[in-house]
Design an enzyme around this catalytic site. Structure first.
Site, PDB file in Angstrom:
ATOM      1  CB  ALA A 261     -16.501   7.220   8.908  1.00  0.00           C
ATOM      2  CE  LYS A 262     -23.755   5.322   7.964  1.00  0.00           C
ATOM      3  NZ  LYS A 262     -24.877   4.551   8.547  1.00  0.00           N
ATOM      4  NE  ARG A 263     -14.173  10.151  12.085  1.00  0.00           N
ATOM      5  CZ  ARG A 263     -13.892   8.925  11.698  1.00  0.00           C
ATOM      6  NH1 ARG A 263     -14.792   7.970  11.859  1.00  0.00           N
ATOM      7  NH2 ARG A 263     -12.727   8.639  11.151  1.00  0.00           N
TER       8      ARG A 263
END
Length: 335
Positions: A261-263
């Protein structure tokens, strides 16, 4: 607008990619899109792009534009879609609500649905509710399944119900193109929602109506939707439609064991484009990660078509290490 009784003459093979325009395409989405496209192009079939924007509160027109742009940049094309039309238009779910209503009414007439007045809190609090067994949350324990008309009328005075599909206790035979054959008890997922209390149709109903009416013969998608497949098979049967062939490709996971994910940083196609990674670099990296080719070389999506075989795809989730991401950003990113 067609009817759910409309007839069609599909090509021998028809597949689709159906993203939700609630964000930018990341490499996990791109993996499913590329594999679905390769499967159909390898068989000289027809490929459909559809926007699953049924939950309008989460979807944005700007993301539709972004998705179309990113998929074309990656080298994918489609024979029918929201931007070019086609014989089964419209290709946007928010424009197909009458079809979902028609299918829902057929299920109601057949006695397959019942009103449910339980909130999510009620389900979580139910002592009999098992947890963590479904991608859609806790399995419904059947609290409202056998309400008397009087009890239902009393509850309806204070709450608008959702509508649930009444699942019968039986075994389903699911043959998945990647995961293999599985025998699943239909009740393992519980009675599932067809229309929410706020009036929004469920993903399960919308995707079945759309795939059936668009003549989709092959559905290739992420493994996170594998446990939705038994529910969809039940709906195909209840509505009198032939189910497509299913294949579920592995998910890209971060080193923390959670979906990429974006993290994890720099993984949307727009970010990769800005960083200078080429379309061929992304396509080659995805094909390598999925198991189609032995090394992450730069190769155009169209040149991967001869390499596609379902049997080559990995059947377990793919842990994307920092070294793997580094190869995507640096060694493949010399534009």
């Amino acid at each position: 607008m067609p009817s759910i009784n409309a007839s069609y003459s599909p090509a021998p093979v028809r597949g689709r990619f159906a993203p939700s325009p609630s964000g930018h395409i990341h490499i996990g989405n791109a993996l499913a899109a590329l594999m679905a496209w390769l499967q159909i192009r390898h068989q000289h079939g027809e490929f459909v792009l559809r926007m699953e924007d049924i939950d309008v509160s989460r979807c944005r027109p700007a993301f539709v534009i972004s998705i179309l742009d990113d998929l074309r940049w990656l080298g994918l094309d489609w024979d029918e879609g929201p931007d070019i039309g086609g014989r089964f238009a419209p290709y946007t779910q928010s424009e197909r609500l009458d079809l979902y209503e028609e299918a829902l009414n057929r299920l109601l007439d057949d006695g397959r649905l019942y009103p449910c007045y339980c909130s999510r809190h009620d389900i979580l609090a139910a002592a009999a509710a098992p947890h963590g067994l479904s991608s859609e949350g806790p399995v419904y324990p059947g609290t409202c399944r056998n309400l008397t008309p009087e009890e239902a009328a009393r509850r309806a005075q204070t709450k608008t119900p959702s509508l649930r599909f009444r699942v019968q206790d039986r075994e389903l035979d699911l043959l998945d193109g990647v995961a293999g054959r599985r025998f699943i008890n239909a009740t393992s997922g519980g009675d599932f929602i067809i229309r929410r209390a706020d009036g929004i149709f469920s993903y399960q109903l919308a995707v079945v109506v759309d795939d059936a009416l668009m003549g989709i013969t092959d559905v290739l998608r992420g493994a996170d939707l594998l446990d939705s497949t038994p529910r969809q098979l039940l709906l195909y049967e209840a509505l009198g439609w032939q189910a497509p062939r299913f294949a579920h490709v592995p998910l890209l996971m971060g080193p923390d064991g959670r979906r990429l994910a974006k993290r994890h940083g720099g993984i949307t196609l727009s970010e990769l484009r800005t960083a200078g990674v080429t379309p061929a670099g992304v396509a080659g990296w995805l094909a390598w990660a999925a198991g189609l080719i032995p090394e992450p070389v730069e190769i155009a999506a169209s040149d991967l078509i001869p390499h596609f075989e379902l049997s080559r795809l990995k059947s377990c989730d793919i842990v994307v290490t920092p070294d793997m991401l580094g190869r995507l950003h640096s060694s493949l990113g010399d534009a």
